[in-house]
Structure formats: structure tokens, C-alpha cells
Design a protein around this motif. Structure first.
Motif, PDB file in Angstrom:
ATOM      1  N   GLY A 117      75.825 -77.708  21.672  1.00  0.00           N
ATOM      2  CA  GLY A 117      76.117 -79.073  21.241  1.00  0.00           C
ATOM      3  C   GLY A 117      77.210 -79.159  20.190  1.00  0.00           C
ATOM      4  N   LEU A 118      78.138 -78.197  20.200  1.00  0.00           N
ATOM      5  CA  LEU A 118      79.207 -78.162  19.198  1.00  0.00           C
ATOM      6  C   LEU A 118      80.227 -79.276  19.463  1.00  0.00           C
ATOM      7  CD1 LEU A 118      79.670 -74.294  19.215  1.00  0.00           C
ATOM      8  CD2 LEU A 118      78.401 -75.648  17.547  1.00  0.00           C
ATOM      9  N   SER A 119      80.763 -79.832  18.391  1.00  0.00           N
ATOM     10  CA  SER A 119      81.587 -81.049  18.493  1.00  0.00           C
ATOM     11  C   SER A 119      83.069 -80.742  18.738  1.00  0.00           C
ATOM     12  CB  SER A 119      81.441 -81.892  17.223  1.00  0.00           C
ATOM     13  OG  SER A 119      81.829 -81.153  16.074  1.00  0.00           O
ATOM     14  N   TYR A 120      83.356 -79.998  19.790  1.00  0.00           N
ATOM     15  CA  TYR A 120      84.734 -79.643  20.095  1.00  0.00           C
ATOM     16  C   TYR A 120      85.411 -80.695  20.965  1.00  0.00           C
ATOM     17  CZ  TYR A 120      83.350 -74.940  18.608  1.00  0.00           C
ATOM     18  OH  TYR A 120      82.887 -73.868  17.904  1.00  0.00           O
ATOM     19  N   ASP A 121      86.724 -80.831  20.759  1.00  0.00           N
ATOM     20  CA  ASP A 121      87.547 -81.621  21.669  1.00  0.00           C
ATOM     21  C   ASP A 121      88.046 -80.648  22.739  1.00  0.00           C
ATOM     22  OD1 ASP A 121      89.370 -83.104  23.043  1.00  0.00           O
ATOM     23  OD2 ASP A 121      90.548 -83.730  21.310  1.00  0.00           O
ATOM     24  N   TRP A 122      87.328 -80.578  23.868  1.00  0.00           N
ATOM     25  CA  TRP A 122      87.637 -79.582  24.895  1.00  0.00           C
ATOM     26  C   TRP A 122      88.957 -79.864  25.598  1.00  0.00           C
ATOM     27  CZ3 TRP A 122      85.589 -74.978  25.112  1.00  0.00           C
ATOM     28  CH2 TRP A 122      84.320 -74.756  24.555  1.00  0.00           C
ATOM     29  N   ASP A 123      89.505 -81.064  25.428  1.00  0.00           N
ATOM     30  CA  ASP A 123      90.814 -81.354  26.018  1.00  0.00           C
ATOM     31  C   ASP A 123      91.923 -80.563  25.327  1.00  0.00           C
ATOM     32  OD1 ASP A 123      89.670 -83.095  27.782  1.00  0.00           O
ATOM     33  OD2 ASP A 123      90.228 -84.918  26.707  1.00  0.00           O
ATOM     34  N   ARG A 124      91.617 -80.016  24.159  1.00  0.00           N
ATOM     35  CA  ARG A 124      92.619 -79.245  23.405  1.00  0.00           C
ATOM     36  C   ARG A 124      92.336 -77.740  23.448  1.00  0.00           C
ATOM     37  NH1 ARG A 124      95.542 -82.716  19.851  1.00  0.00           N
ATOM     38  NH2 ARG A 124      94.714 -84.832  19.817  1.00  0.00           N
ATOM     39  N   GLU A 125      91.568 -77.329  24.408  1.00  0.00           N
ATOM     40  CA  GLU A 125      91.197 -75.917  24.518  1.00  0.00           C
ATOM     41  C   GLU A 125      92.423 -75.026  24.718  1.00  0.00           C
ATOM     42  OE1 GLU A 125      88.266 -73.092  27.278  1.00  0.00           O
ATOM     43  OE2 GLU A 125      88.703 -75.167  27.846  1.00  0.00           O
ATOM     44  N   VAL A 126      92.407 -73.858  24.088  1.00  0.00           N
ATOM     45  CA  VAL A 126      93.506 -72.898  24.183  1.00  0.00           C
ATOM     46  C   VAL A 126      92.983 -71.590  24.771  1.00  0.00           C
ATOM     47  CG1 VAL A 126      95.033 -71.427  22.823  1.00  0.00           C
ATOM     48  CG2 VAL A 126      94.844 -73.839  22.270  1.00  0.00           C
ATOM     49  N   LYS A 127      93.705 -71.054  25.748  1.00  0.00           N
ATOM     50  CA  LYS A 127      93.408 -69.714  26.287  1.00  0.00           C
ATOM     51  C   LYS A 127      94.684 -68.890  26.111  1.00  0.00           C
ATOM     52  CE  LYS A 127      90.267 -71.405  29.924  1.00  0.00           C
ATOM     53  NZ  LYS A 127      90.675 -72.793  30.208  1.00  0.00           N
ATOM     54  N   THR A 128      94.652 -67.888  25.252  1.00  0.00           N
ATOM     55  CA  THR A 128      95.884 -67.159  24.939  1.00  0.00           C
ATOM     56  C   THR A 128      96.368 -66.294  26.102  1.00  0.00           C
ATOM     57  OG1 THR A 128      94.680 -65.291  23.946  1.00  0.00           O
ATOM     58  CG2 THR A 128      95.302 -67.110  22.482  1.00  0.00           C
ATOM     59  N   CYS A 129      95.528 -66.100  27.135  1.00  0.00           N
ATOM     60  CA  CYS A 129      95.957 -65.322  28.300  1.00  0.00           C
ATOM     61  C   CYS A 129      96.661 -66.186  29.333  1.00  0.00           C
ATOM     62  CB  CYS A 129      94.749 -64.631  28.946  1.00  0.00           C
ATOM     63  SG  CYS A 129      93.498 -65.782  29.550  1.00  0.00           S
ATOM     64  N   ASP A 130      96.694 -67.497  29.103  1.00  0.00           N
ATOM     65  CA  ASP A 130      97.314 -68.405  30.055  1.00  0.00           C
ATOM     66  C   ASP A 130      98.821 -68.477  29.819  1.00  0.00           C
ATOM     67  OD1 ASP A 130      98.205 -71.198  31.063  1.00  0.00           O
ATOM     68  OD2 ASP A 130      96.210 -70.915  31.946  1.00  0.00           O
ATOM     69  N   PRO A 131      99.625 -68.399  30.888  1.00  0.00           N
ATOM     70  CA  PRO A 131     101.091 -68.454  30.729  1.00  0.00           C
ATOM     71  C   PRO A 131     101.576 -69.690  29.972  1.00  0.00           C
ATOM     72  CG  PRO A 131     100.540 -67.778  32.955  1.00  0.00           C
ATOM     73  CD  PRO A 131      99.247 -68.171  32.311  1.00  0.00           C
ATOM     74  N   SER A 132     100.854 -70.805  30.099  1.00  0.00           N
ATOM     75  CA  SER A 132     101.267 -72.024  29.396  1.00  0.00           C
ATOM     76  C   SER A 132     101.161 -71.864  27.886  1.00  0.00           C
ATOM     77  CB  SER A 132     100.419 -73.218  29.845  1.00  0.00           C
ATOM     78  OG  SER A 132      99.065 -73.051  29.464  1.00  0.00           O
TER      79      SER A 132
END
Length: 261
Positions: free
Chosen positions: A115-130
Motif C-alpha cells: 500500500g505504498l504511496s508511489y506515483d507508478w506513472d513515474r516508475e524508472v527501470k535503469t535497464c530500459d533503453p529509454s
């Protein structure tokens, strides 16, 4: 008294939070801004109680600041690029991408169940080319401006992990990750010229209010700025001179020998 059933109550409200994007952060100039950021986990397995402790504390801060009227940005991401993910994939006999993304998916489910209050629309994956295209862009910028350079240097090397270790990652002469012996190895590698920014880096340590003094001391030592001079000692037998650095040039005339590693 009504019995508390977390399986029912938690899942019900977490679903509503996700559908209503309750924790999505939009720009709002009418409110003061607050940035709440915890460490990004390595997606090398499941979350454990150490993660829960860290993220629960961060979540309390984010919620508290929201209640105080701040426009809180509280993102989450995954430190998913590099040797740890690669070694875990080799160990389990799967492709690094498959191993990494499956663990990310599992960790996301665990964090949402908390139930953590994260804004998942701003998620970062450092392995992603973007994401890592920008680290590549930054490196190229550093290189063009003379701040990235290559030279040979002695490093802490773990044969089992096949990677360089920082001094803090060597515990009693062994790798912090796999517990195998660490030895010194000369490698040609890239460096960033932080010496150009040593003064401002040291000065800005004073801005880290609330940081433990031992951590600030470690940062001070890592920056490693000192006042001194470089001089040459003659070595006639080798027909050369050896450069040495000292912070106490007034003691040079007391030198009796120079030891080279």
C-alpha cells in the motif's frame, strides 16, 4: 467488534487507490513541493523485511508531508543494470532481461500489496533503453568536455563476480557479495574528473542537513582533496626520477627512503 481482515480490506482499498490514481502527482504551483525518494532496489529476487523497513519509513514521510499540504512527488524505480543482475542470471541459467523483468514484476506486486504511496506513472527501470540512453548521453557530454578520461589503475577485483569493488565492498579481504577473496588488478578504465569540482563538492557537504557525520566524513575522504606539492626523487640506479606527492613539503629534507608498492 468487527474483525479486521487485511486480505479483504487492504486489497479493496489498494484497488481503489490504483484505479483512481490517488498518488499521481501533477504540477501545482499553489502548493510547496516535496520530493520523497528511497533507494531503488536491485531486482535480484524478492523484497525482504529490510526493504519493507526502508520503504515504510519513506512512505510515512511522504504521507505526512501530503497531510501538511505539500505537493509530494514520491516515485519508485529499479536499479536493474549491471553486474548484480548479470551474475544472478548466469547463476540461474536464464537471460538477464528475462530474469530482471520478471523480478521487477514480482517486486511491483509486493510493493503494491504494502500500500505504498508511489506515483507508478513515474516508475524508472535503469535497464530500459529509454533510461540508459540518457546516461550514455551524459557520458558523451563529459567526454567531449574533457571530464571523462581513460587510464590504467589498480583496483579491487573479484574473480567470482568478475567485477571491480569499492573499498567499502571489501570486507576482511573478501567480496561483500560472494565472500570470495579479493585481489588487486591493473585495469585500463574510465574516470570522471571530479577534481575540477572538488571545492564545490566539499563546500556543499554543509548543505546536507541531518546527514550523519560519519557519512559526510566518508564523502569528504572520497573527494580526497588536499593541499600539497609534487616533487621528484632521483633514482640513479634506474636512470630515472620518481614523482612523489606530499602535504608537508617542510619535512622533505628528513626523507631517508621511498618505498614503491
Amino acid at each position: 467488534m468487527e474483525r479486521y481482515s487485511p486480505q479483504d480490506i487492504e486489497s479493496k482499498w489498494q484497488k481503489k487507490w490504483e484505479e483512481g490514481k490517488v498518488y499521481k502527482t501533477e504540477a501545482d504551483a499553489s502548493r510547496p513541493k516535496y520530493y520523497a525518494l528511497e533507494m531503488f532496489p536491485y531486482p535480484s529476487g524478492n523484497l525482504h523485511m529490510g526493504h519493507v523497513r526502508n520503504y515504510a519509513i519513506g512512505d510515512v514521510m511522504a504521507r505526512y508531508k501530503t497531510m501538511e499540504g505539500f505537493n509530494v512527488l514520491h516515485p519508485m524505480g529499479f536499479d536493474s543494470f549491471g553486474m548484480p543482475a548479470e551474475n544472478a542470471a548466469i547463476k540461474h541459467g536464464v537471460k538477464p532481461a528475462d530474469w530482471t523483468y520478471s523480478n521487477i514484476e514480482n517486486m511491483e506486486k509486493q510493493q503494491k500489496k504494502l500500500g505504498l504511496s508511489y506515483d507508478w506513472d513515474r516508475e524508472v527501470k535503469t535497464c530500459d533503453p529509454s533510461y540508459y540512453k540518457w546516461t550514455q548521453w551524459l557520458f558523451e557530454l563529459f567526454y567531449k568536455r574533457g571530464l571523462a578520461y581513460k587510464k590504467k589503475a589498480s583496483v579491487n577485483w573479484c574473480d567470482t563476480c568478475g567485477t571491480v569493488l569499492a573499498n567499502e565492498q571489501v570486507i576482511d579481504g573478501k567480496c561483500w557479495r560472494c565472500d570470495h577473496e579479493v585481489h588487486k588488478k591493473d585495469l585500463s578504465q574510465w574516470f570522471l574528473k571530479i577534481t575540477d569540482y572538488a571545492d564545490v563538492l566539499l563546500k556543499d557537504l554543509d548543505k546536507l542537513k541531518g546527514w550523519p557525520e560519519r557519512v559526510k566524513t566518508m564523502q569528504d575522504n572520497w573527494i580526497g582533496r588536499s593541499e600539497g606539492l609534487e616533487f621528484n626523487l632521483e633514482a640513479p640506479e634506474l636512470d630515472t626520477s620518481i614523482a612523489a606527492y606530499t602535504t608537508r613539503p617542510d619535512t622533505v629534507y628528513g626523507i631517508t627512503f621511498l618505498a614503491l608498492a
